[in-house]
Design a protein around this motif. Structure first.
Motif, PDB file in Angstrom:
ATOM      1  N   THR A   1      59.563  25.126  26.487  1.00 14.18           N
ATOM      2  CA  THR A   1      60.066  26.223  27.320  1.00 14.18           C
ATOM      3  C   THR A   1      60.174  25.779  28.774  1.00 14.18           C
ATOM      4  O   THR A   1      61.172  26.059  29.443  1.00 14.18           O
ATOM      5  N   ALA A   2      59.164  25.083  29.263  1.00 13.92           N
ATOM      6  CA  ALA A   2      59.196  24.583  30.640  1.00 13.92           C
ATOM      7  C   ALA A   2      60.354  23.608  30.833  1.00 13.92           C
ATOM      8  O   ALA A   2      61.065  23.671  31.846  1.00 13.92           O
ATOM      9  N   THR A   3      60.575  22.731  29.866  1.00  8.59           N
ATOM     10  CA  THR A   3      61.679  21.776  29.946  1.00  8.59           C
ATOM     11  C   THR A   3      63.018  22.500  30.003  1.00  8.59           C
ATOM     12  O   THR A   3      63.863  22.191  30.852  1.00  8.59           O
ATOM     13  N   VAL A   4      63.211  23.475  29.139  1.00  6.34           N
ATOM     14  CA  VAL A   4      64.467  24.240  29.121  1.00  6.34           C
ATOM     15  C   VAL A   4      64.645  24.983  30.441  1.00  6.34           C
ATOM     16  O   VAL A   4      65.746  25.011  31.010  1.00  6.34           O
ATOM     17  N   MET A   5      63.569  25.575  30.944  1.00  9.65           N
ATOM     18  CA  MET A   5      63.661  26.301  32.219  1.00  9.65           C
ATOM     19  C   MET A   5      64.036  25.361  33.357  1.00  9.65           C
ATOM     20  O   MET A   5      64.873  25.697  34.196  1.00  9.65           O
ATOM     21  N   TRP A   6      63.424  24.178  33.411  1.00 10.97           N
ATOM     22  CA  TRP A   6      63.773  23.208  34.444  1.00 10.97           C
ATOM     23  C   TRP A   6      65.243  22.814  34.344  1.00 10.97           C
ATOM     24  O   TRP A   6      65.940  22.725  35.363  1.00 10.97           O
ATOM     25  N   ILE A   7      65.707  22.556  33.127  1.00  8.26           N
ATOM     26  CA  ILE A   7      67.115  22.176  32.933  1.00  8.26           C
ATOM     27  C   ILE A   7      68.033  23.276  33.464  1.00  8.26           C
ATOM     28  O   ILE A   7      68.977  23.007  34.211  1.00  8.26           O
ATOM     29  N   LEU A   8      67.739  24.512  33.100  1.00  8.98           N
ATOM     30  CA  LEU A   8      68.584  25.630  33.522  1.00  8.98           C
ATOM     31  C   LEU A   8      68.548  25.823  35.043  1.00  8.98           C
ATOM     32  O   LEU A   8      69.592  26.022  35.674  1.00  8.98           O
ATOM     33  N   VAL A   9      67.359  25.750  35.628  1.00  3.53           N
ATOM     34  CA  VAL A   9      67.233  25.937  37.073  1.00  3.53           C
ATOM     35  C   VAL A   9      67.953  24.822  37.836  1.00  3.53           C
ATOM     36  O   VAL A   9      68.694  25.081  38.794  1.00  3.53           O
ATOM     37  N   LEU A  10      67.760  23.590  37.398  1.00  5.86           N
ATOM     38  CA  LEU A  10      68.392  22.466  38.096  1.00  5.86           C
ATOM     39  C   LEU A  10      69.910  22.468  37.917  1.00  5.86           C
ATOM     40  O   LEU A  10      70.651  22.157  38.859  1.00  5.86           O
ATOM     41  N   LEU A  11      70.387  22.843  36.730  1.00 10.33           N
ATOM     42  CA  LEU A  11      71.841  22.957  36.531  1.00 10.33           C
ATOM     43  C   LEU A  11      72.429  24.088  37.368  1.00 10.33           C
ATOM     44  O   LEU A  11      73.515  23.940  37.939  1.00 10.33           O
ATOM     45  N   ALA A  12      71.727  25.198  37.444  1.00  4.68           N
ATOM     46  CA  ALA A  12      72.189  26.303  38.291  1.00  4.68           C
ATOM     47  C   ALA A  12      72.214  25.856  39.755  1.00  4.68           C
ATOM     48  O   ALA A  12      73.169  26.174  40.492  1.00  4.68           O
ATOM     49  N   ALA A  13      71.209  25.107  40.175  1.00  4.28           N
ATOM     50  CA  ALA A  13      71.150  24.636  41.563  1.00  4.28           C
ATOM     51  C   ALA A  13      72.311  23.698  41.880  1.00  4.28           C
ATOM     52  O   ALA A  13      72.988  23.862  42.901  1.00  4.28           O
ATOM     53  N   VAL A  14      72.555  22.721  41.025  1.00  5.54           N
ATOM     54  CA  VAL A  14      73.641  21.769  41.308  1.00  5.54           C
ATOM     55  C   VAL A  14      75.006  22.458  41.222  1.00  5.54           C
ATOM     56  O   VAL A  14      75.931  22.112  41.967  1.00  5.54           O
ATOM     57  N   THR A  15      75.138  23.459  40.370  1.00  2.00           N
ATOM     58  CA  THR A  15      76.391  24.214  40.302  1.00  2.00           C
ATOM     59  C   THR A  15      76.594  25.022  41.579  1.00  2.00           C
ATOM     60  O   THR A  15      77.702  25.064  42.132  1.00  2.00           O
ATOM     61  N   ALA A  16      75.533  25.635  42.070  1.00  2.00           N
ATOM     62  CA  ALA A  16      75.615  26.385  43.336  1.00  2.00           C
ATOM     63  C   ALA A  16      75.940  25.448  44.502  1.00  2.00           C
ATOM     64  O   ALA A  16      76.765  25.781  45.369  1.00  2.00           O
ATOM     65  N   ILE A  17      75.312  24.295  44.519  1.00  2.00           N
ATOM     66  CA  ILE A  17      75.588  23.295  45.554  1.00  2.00           C
ATOM     67  C   ILE A  17      77.042  22.858  45.489  1.00  2.00           C
ATOM     68  O   ILE A  17      77.733  22.791  46.515  1.00  2.00           O
ATOM     69  N   SER A  18      77.525  22.566  44.290  1.00  2.00           N
ATOM     70  CA  SER A  18      78.916  22.132  44.107  1.00  2.00           C
ATOM     71  C   SER A  18      79.884  23.176  44.628  1.00  2.00           C
ATOM     72  O   SER A  18      80.855  22.851  45.316  1.00  2.00           O
ATOM     73  N   THR A  19      79.604  24.420  44.322  1.00  2.00           N
ATOM     74  CA  THR A  19      80.459  25.527  44.765  1.00  2.00           C
ATOM     75  C   THR A  19      80.413  25.650  46.287  1.00  2.00           C
ATOM     76  O   THR A  19      81.453  25.787  46.947  1.00  2.00           O
ATOM     77  N   ALA A  20      79.218  25.601  46.850  1.00  2.00           N
ATOM     78  CA  ALA A  20      79.063  25.748  48.300  1.00  2.00           C
ATOM     79  C   ALA A  20      79.759  24.620  49.054  1.00  2.00           C
ATOM     80  O   ALA A  20      80.458  24.867  50.047  1.00  2.00           O
ATOM     81  N   VAL A  21      79.578  23.387  48.601  1.00  2.00           N
ATOM     82  CA  VAL A  21      80.203  22.247  49.275  1.00  2.00           C
ATOM     83  C   VAL A  21      81.732  22.326  49.158  1.00  2.00           C
ATOM     84  O   VAL A  21      82.439  22.100  50.138  1.00  2.00           O
ATOM     85  N   LEU A  22      82.219  22.685  47.988  1.00  2.00           N
ATOM     86  CA  LEU A  22      83.661  22.790  47.786  1.00  2.00           C
ATOM     87  C   LEU A  22      84.268  23.841  48.719  1.00  2.00           C
ATOM     88  O   LEU A  22      85.284  23.599  49.362  1.00  2.00           O
ATOM     89  N   HIS A  23      83.614  24.976  48.821  1.00  2.00           N
ATOM     90  CA  HIS A  23      84.135  26.058  49.672  1.00  2.00           C
ATOM     91  C   HIS A  23      83.945  25.752  51.160  1.00  2.00           C
ATOM     92  O   HIS A  23      84.799  26.108  51.975  1.00  2.00           O
ATOM     93  N   ALA A  24      82.848  25.104  51.514  1.00  2.00           N
ATOM     94  CA  ALA A  24      82.612  24.773  52.917  1.00  2.00           C
ATOM     95  C   ALA A  24      83.641  23.766  53.430  1.00  2.00           C
ATOM     96  O   ALA A  24      84.078  23.841  54.578  1.00  2.00           O
ATOM     97  N   ALA A  25      84.026  22.841  52.577  1.00  2.00           N
ATOM     98  CA  ALA A  25      84.990  21.805  52.982  1.00  2.00           C
ATOM     99  C   ALA A  25      86.436  22.309  52.884  1.00  2.00           C
ATOM    100  O   ALA A  25      87.313  21.810  53.579  1.00  2.00           O
ATOM    101  N   GLY A  26      86.667  23.249  51.998  1.00  2.00           N
ATOM    102  CA  GLY A  26      88.034  23.722  51.757  1.00  2.00           C
ATOM    103  C   GLY A  26      88.402  24.758  52.718  1.00  2.00           C
ATOM    104  O   GLY A  26      89.340  25.018  53.312  1.00  2.00           O
TER     105      GLY A  26
END
Length: 185
Positions: A160-185
């Motif tokens: 459960t901890a492993t799955v939670m870490w995967i989900l949290v880290l994927l959500a974080a990198v997706t949010a970062i990707s979105t923020a960087v894309l919009h900040a630069a665009g």
């Protein structure tokens, strides 16, 4: 001209930070997302200098910048609180450059000076990060690698901890990707 100077500064700082690791440990250090993101930033900055803002270079720069932001944020908000000797993460020569200086320089350059990636590139950082995570989880599972981060040590935590870490880290990198894309665009 200003972009060229900034890219050269990025290259110097990346080399300084990456080579701060003892030579005998340099290859072994490539299991760290931090090292990989900084190598990607180094190579992508050099590619931008050599080839200009071709689509593949722009996408590569975007990927490297997002990975660096992920590196910085995970270090400050996850690893720093979790680890006992966390001073090395931010205040050693390599830690200061790889976790703070290089991410800052790359983000500023990408957002304010470079040609931004297009919307389809949004999926690159989460895909690369997931691939890295799967490889590292597998290597931990077969006991070929220990870590290199606490949340990858699947033998020391519940599924459960492993799955939670995967989900949290994927959500974080997706949010970062979105923020960087919009900040630069």
């Amino acid at each position: 001209m200003f972009l060229t100077i900034v890219l050269l500064l990025i290259i110097v700082c990346e080399i300084w930070g990456i080579t701060a690791v003892e030579r005998k440990h340099l290859l072994k250090s490539m299991i760290y997302y931090t090292q990989l993101s900084n190598v990607a930033a180094l190579v992508s900055a050099a590619c931008l200098l050599l080839f200009g803002p071709q689509e593949w270079v722009v996408n590569f720069r975007y990927l490297a910048v997002c990975m660096l932001v992920m590196t910085c944020l995970v270090t400050v908000f996850v690893l720093q609180p979790l680890l006992k000797n966390s001073q090395l993460l931010l205040w050693s020569r390599s830690g200061f450059f790889l976790h703070l200086v290089c991410p800052f320089l790359n983000v500023i350059s990408y957002i304010f000076l470079e040609t931004p990636a297009k919307g389809a590139a949004l999926y690159l950082p989460p895909a690369v990060t997931l691939l890295y995570g799967i490889i590292m989880l597998y290597m931990n599972y077969i006991e070929k690698i220990d870590g290199p981060y606490p949340f990858l040590r699947i033998r020391n935590q519940t599924r459960t901890a492993t799955v939670m870490w995967i989900l949290v880290l994927l959500a974080a990198v997706t949010a970062i990707s979105t923020a960087v894309l919009h900040a630069a665009g």
